[in-house]
Design a protein around this motif. Sequence first.
Motif, PDB file in Angstrom:
ATOM      1  N   SER A  65       2.006   0.457  17.665  1.00  0.00           N
ATOM      2  CA  SER A  65       1.473  -0.601  16.807  1.00  0.00           C
ATOM      3  C   SER A  65       0.668  -0.005  15.662  1.00  0.00           C
ATOM      4  CB  SER A  65       0.631  -1.575  17.629  1.00  0.00           C
ATOM      5  OG  SER A  65      -0.416  -0.883  18.230  1.00  0.00           O
ATOM      6  N   LYS A  66       0.032   1.170  15.905  1.00  0.00           N
ATOM      7  CA  LYS A  66      -0.742   1.762  14.823  1.00  0.00           C
ATOM      8  C   LYS A  66       0.161   2.536  13.865  1.00  0.00           C
ATOM      9  CE  LYS A  66      -4.523   4.833  13.749  1.00  0.00           C
ATOM     10  NZ  LYS A  66      -5.308   5.971  14.207  1.00  0.00           N
ATOM     11  N   TYR A  67       1.204   3.169  14.415  1.00  0.00           N
ATOM     12  CA  TYR A  67       1.969   4.109  13.597  1.00  0.00           C
ATOM     13  C   TYR A  67       3.315   3.570  13.119  1.00  0.00           C
ATOM     14  CZ  TYR A  67      -1.304   7.869  14.325  1.00  0.00           C
ATOM     15  OH  TYR A  67      -2.422   8.645  14.298  1.00  0.00           O
ATOM     16  N   PHE A  68       3.605   2.286  13.411  1.00  0.00           N
ATOM     17  CA  PHE A  68       4.931   1.804  13.047  1.00  0.00           C
ATOM     18  C   PHE A  68       5.193   1.910  11.548  1.00  0.00           C
ATOM     19  CE2 PHE A  68       7.687  -1.660  11.606  1.00  0.00           C
ATOM     20  CZ  PHE A  68       8.855  -1.174  12.124  1.00  0.00           C
ATOM     21  N   GLU A  75      -4.486  19.298  14.505  1.00  0.00           N
ATOM     22  CA  GLU A  75      -4.958  18.329  15.491  1.00  0.00           C
ATOM     23  C   GLU A  75      -4.358  16.946  15.300  1.00  0.00           C
ATOM     24  OE1 GLU A  75      -9.256  18.498  15.508  1.00  0.00           O
ATOM     25  OE2 GLU A  75      -9.098  20.692  15.593  1.00  0.00           O
ATOM     26  N   MET A  76      -3.504  16.793  14.315  1.00  0.00           N
ATOM     27  CA  MET A  76      -2.888  15.482  14.104  1.00  0.00           C
ATOM     28  C   MET A  76      -1.973  15.141  15.270  1.00  0.00           C
ATOM     29  SD  MET A  76      -1.953  15.605  10.069  1.00  0.00           S
ATOM     30  CE  MET A  76      -0.844  14.224   9.972  1.00  0.00           C
ATOM     31  N   ILE A  77      -1.912  13.858  15.621  1.00  0.00           N
ATOM     32  CA  ILE A  77      -1.001  13.474  16.707  1.00  0.00           C
ATOM     33  C   ILE A  77       0.438  13.669  16.243  1.00  0.00           C
ATOM     34  CG2 ILE A  77      -0.490  11.721  18.423  1.00  0.00           C
ATOM     35  CD1 ILE A  77      -2.921  10.197  17.546  1.00  0.00           C
ATOM     36  N   TYR A  78       0.700  13.289  15.006  1.00  0.00           N
ATOM     37  CA  TYR A  78       2.052  13.385  14.475  1.00  0.00           C
ATOM     38  C   TYR A  78       2.045  14.214  13.199  1.00  0.00           C
ATOM     39  CZ  TYR A  78       2.774   9.514  17.685  1.00  0.00           C
ATOM     40  OH  TYR A  78       2.833   8.746  18.801  1.00  0.00           O
ATOM     41  N   PRO A  79       2.124  15.551  13.333  1.00  0.00           N
ATOM     42  CA  PRO A  79       2.060  16.403  12.130  1.00  0.00           C
ATOM     43  C   PRO A  79       3.373  16.389  11.358  1.00  0.00           C
ATOM     44  CG  PRO A  79       2.318  17.751  14.082  1.00  0.00           C
ATOM     45  CD  PRO A  79       2.241  16.334  14.560  1.00  0.00           C
ATOM     46  N   LEU A 125       7.358   6.290  18.033  1.00  0.00           N
ATOM     47  CA  LEU A 125       7.566   4.949  18.588  1.00  0.00           C
ATOM     48  C   LEU A 125       7.144   4.880  20.047  1.00  0.00           C
ATOM     49  CD1 LEU A 125      10.989   4.091  16.942  1.00  0.00           C
ATOM     50  CD2 LEU A 125       8.697   3.503  16.188  1.00  0.00           C
ATOM     51  N   GLU A 126       6.404   5.893  20.522  1.00  0.00           N
ATOM     52  CA  GLU A 126       5.870   5.823  21.882  1.00  0.00           C
ATOM     53  C   GLU A 126       5.018   4.576  22.021  1.00  0.00           C
ATOM     54  OE1 GLU A 126       3.767   9.464  21.795  1.00  0.00           O
ATOM     55  OE2 GLU A 126       5.449  10.673  22.482  1.00  0.00           O
ATOM     56  N   PRO A 127       5.137   3.881  23.156  1.00  0.00           N
ATOM     57  CA  PRO A 127       4.474   2.588  23.316  1.00  0.00           C
ATOM     58  C   PRO A 127       2.977   2.608  22.999  1.00  0.00           C
ATOM     59  CG  PRO A 127       5.906   3.026  25.185  1.00  0.00           C
ATOM     60  CD  PRO A 127       5.958   4.239  24.317  1.00  0.00           C
ATOM     61  N   GLU A 128       2.277   3.707  23.337  1.00  0.00           N
ATOM     62  CA  GLU A 128       0.823   3.646  23.163  1.00  0.00           C
ATOM     63  C   GLU A 128       0.394   3.763  21.703  1.00  0.00           C
ATOM     64  OE1 GLU A 128       2.470   6.014  24.819  1.00  0.00           O
ATOM     65  OE2 GLU A 128       1.373   7.921  24.895  1.00  0.00           O
ATOM     66  N   THR A 141       0.828  -1.202   0.000  1.00  0.00           N
ATOM     67  CA  THR A 141       0.000   0.000   0.000  1.00  0.00           C
ATOM     68  C   THR A 141       0.865   1.256   0.000  1.00  0.00           C
ATOM     69  OG1 THR A 141      -1.580   1.297   1.229  1.00  0.00           O
ATOM     70  CG2 THR A 141      -0.137  -0.081   2.512  1.00  0.00           C
ATOM     71  N   PHE A 142       0.237   2.341  -0.419  1.00  0.00           N
ATOM     72  CA  PHE A 142       0.923   3.621  -0.411  1.00  0.00           C
ATOM     73  C   PHE A 142       0.385   4.488   0.720  1.00  0.00           C
ATOM     74  CE2 PHE A 142       3.036   7.107  -2.730  1.00  0.00           C
ATOM     75  CZ  PHE A 142       4.158   6.415  -3.143  1.00  0.00           C
ATOM     76  N   ASP A 143      -0.602   3.953   1.447  1.00  0.00           N
ATOM     77  CA  ASP A 143      -1.320   4.746   2.454  1.00  0.00           C
ATOM     78  C   ASP A 143      -0.421   5.308   3.539  1.00  0.00           C
ATOM     79  OD1 ASP A 143      -3.532   4.295   1.087  1.00  0.00           O
ATOM     80  OD2 ASP A 143      -4.463   2.879   2.491  1.00  0.00           O
ATOM     81  N   ASN A 144       0.630   4.543   3.898  1.00  0.00           N
ATOM     82  CA  ASN A 144       1.493   5.008   4.982  1.00  0.00           C
ATOM     83  C   ASN A 144       2.114   6.365   4.661  1.00  0.00           C
ATOM     84  OD1 ASN A 144       1.057   2.637   6.426  1.00  0.00           O
ATOM     85  ND2 ASN A 144       2.608   1.586   5.193  1.00  0.00           N
ATOM     86  N   PHE A 145       2.468   6.525   3.376  1.00  0.00           N
ATOM     87  CA  PHE A 145       3.059   7.798   2.977  1.00  0.00           C
ATOM     88  C   PHE A 145       2.000   8.885   2.993  1.00  0.00           C
ATOM     89  CE2 PHE A 145       5.944   4.670   1.327  1.00  0.00           C
ATOM     90  CZ  PHE A 145       7.182   5.210   1.588  1.00  0.00           C
ATOM     91  N   VAL A 146       0.793   8.526   2.534  1.00  0.00           N
ATOM     92  CA  VAL A 146      -0.286   9.514   2.500  1.00  0.00           C
ATOM     93  C   VAL A 146      -0.616   9.954   3.922  1.00  0.00           C
ATOM     94  CG1 VAL A 146      -2.694   9.889   1.885  1.00  0.00           C
ATOM     95  CG2 VAL A 146      -1.198   8.543   0.382  1.00  0.00           C
ATOM     96  N   ARG A 147      -0.633   8.982   4.842  1.00  0.00           N
ATOM     97  CA  ARG A 147      -1.044   9.297   6.210  1.00  0.00           C
ATOM     98  C   ARG A 147      -0.083  10.251   6.919  1.00  0.00           C
ATOM     99  NH1 ARG A 147      -2.990   4.778  10.454  1.00  0.00           N
ATOM    100  NH2 ARG A 147      -0.871   4.036  10.260  1.00  0.00           N
TER     101      ARG A 147
END
Lengths: 513, 307
Positions: free
Chosen positions: B268-271, B90-94, B262-265, B67-73
């Motif tokens: 898994s979603k953002y790796f 409001e993004m967690i990781y802008p 890479l914060e633990p919480e 997928t290419f979504d990771n780059f889009v996200r």
Amino acid sequence: MDFLDYVQMTTGQKIAYRIKSFFTGIPGAIANFFKAIGLFFKSIFTHIGRGFKNYGSRFVNGDAGTKLSYVIMGAGSMMHKQIGKGLLFLAAEVSYFYFMATFGLTYINKIYCSDILIKSQKPTEPDMIVNGVIGREAPVYVEDDLFGQKMVNVDTVDDSNRILLFFVLTILITIAFIAVYVTNTKSAYNSYEIIKSGKKPVGTIEELKMFLDERFHVTLLVIPVVLLLMFTVLPILFTVCIAFTNYDIDHQPPGNLYWWVGFQNFADVFYSNPMKSETFGKILVWTLVWAVFATFTNYIFGIILALMINKKDIKFKGFWRTMFVITAAVPQFVTLLIMRLLLGDSTGLNALWNTHIPFLSDVTWARVTVIVVNMWVGIPYTMLISSGLLMNIPEDLYESARIDGANAVQQFTKITFPYIFFVTTPYLITTFVGNINNFNVIYFLTGGGPSPASYYKAGQTDLLVTWLYKLTVNTSDFNLAAVIGIFVFIFCAAGSLITFNMSKASKNEEEFS
Amino acid sequence: MTNTSVQPPVVDQSGYAAKKRAANIAIYIILSIMVVIWIFPIVWLVIQAFRGEEGISTSYFFPKQWTFDNFVRLFVERDDATGEIIPQSEMIYPYGKWILNTFFVAVCSCIISTLIILMVSYAFSRLRFKSRKTFLNLGLILGMFPGFMSMAATYAIIEIIGLKQSLFGLILVYSAGAGLGYQVSKGFFDTIPRSLDEAAKIDGATRNQIFWIIILPLSKPIIVYTALTTFIGPWGDYIFVSYFMKANKDNFTVALGLYSMLEPEHISKYFTTFCAGAVLIAIPITILFIIMQRFYVAGVTGGAVKG
């Protein structure tokens, strides 16, 4: 023993002789090191002395203007018709005294306050009277229904950090002022001599023009030096001072004052506090082991890799080199974080193979892993550097060696290796010092872990610098961190000076002056 | 080679050739194995960046879903529940904001640092003045203090100036330290013949004019090198920024931001997003480095060869 005796020895004897002379050379090198330090300080003092030279005789020999400028700066210059220059000196004097009166003296007064009542924060400890506190007015707390404790003298309370910082700044400014003051007397006397000999002293405009020519170095250096003083020298001096205070988690401004404790922190780290000194000892040993392994594995394997790639008949040299360079080129925090995930307990390789190898969570595994990963990171750099050097070795050296019947091994040991070793000695030293300070590999891979309870806020793969970082960032033990910083500095400085003195490549550097 | 009479007989020569071939084959094999080991983590990173499945890692090497979504996200994030685009503030990781921050810091500190380094190295290389040696030695000594030993004090100074946790504060600190990084360009200036200066001096040029008109135009390679290294610096720095910015996520640089992914919480979603972000910034830096590698070598060994 002269050269002929040496040549006649067998290889074994030669090696034994080299090793022996290396070790017998150490005392001399250490002696040289202290001599070098002595010379360095001598050079600094002679430098200062040169500035003050003739300070007295100028006063005696000078005219009234010169004499006046010993009290009122710029007076001499103005009387010698250098109005602009004189005004500048006068302005410097006025602003310095204004600065001292309104700003500097306050902090000098508060740097060492005696008989200060320090209220205890913990109910178990009694209040105490302390000497040598940085700051006069300690915070006063009252019970508050909403927030528990509340500070009542927020506006007037002293902040030890600020006081110490401004104190150091005041000292730096005073040193600068003294330099300007001496220059002022010198300039007054010089212009007096010029007038006496019947010439006209240089005008302000010409003098300013000199800053583009004879004194161009001043123009070039003034901004960098001021920036360095502000953001490098001042912080370092401040941190060195912190090593002699009790600035830690329990004494954090602005809620608390901290005070001078002499060499207490050094004693703690080196022997008196069992937990801290044991942690320090263990971390020091591991730092050295790490630095030796990290430096030499990279060095040796890097050179071997370069030799393989640069061997005459090997094709696609560019391809091989680029492959390795790519790993060196990717930013280190990316590759190291990837490595951490690749070697995690349940991620990366362990997930791929469905195993549970404790790459980074078991002490022995972790220590081997960081060294191996460091090879992965560092070998391409060494390869890159020694490739460049290999190409510089004159081809006719090999040509004549081949004519004399030398085989490949002999060519390597007699030509390639001595050449590379000679040229890279300084590089080897800088890498060694760099590895003692190698923060990235350890911090990103293991974070210093695994961390047993017997270590004081550190882990078993922590180096001195990562420990320093943790003490600063995580636990606010600023005083301890400062002690370690000073130790690392002395260690690295001494190490590199001694090795520089011992290596032939830098004979000119022998006198560190 | 004139003494062909002592050459080994023909039989031995073919043996020698065979031995040589065997040695070469061994080298090719070793090199290939090493390349695989060295490239593997990078390939793994790139593959993870294109992985469709979430989670830190998988038990198989190639993802089931590309997928290419990771780059889009990294730039446009949609709310999981409603599917609406989340505004960047409001993004967690802008990530986009971080890139702009880092670019701004890198460009500013690159310009200031390059000027400072060129000024200092010119002064130490071409000009002779009384306290030159003392300054050089003091510079050497300052450079031996562990870099982040005085981090807390630097932070306090920046706080007093009023630039706490701001990008300008960061630029100031990066550029202020540049004065100590003069060695490589000093080495370069040392190689420019002094007779050029002298000729210009006879023609009546001041040292200021010599610097701008004669030395700088001759120094293009070293200017490019200095500019590139100072430009790359902020992209890879983590230690100082992490202490300097504390939790002020809006002013993070890329290195700090990626590390925070890479914060633990959230890991898994953002790796996979982290991998995509890492690949994106690694590409230009890798290219720059490959272009600059010859300078790098010259810089490290330049002083030694002369010594």
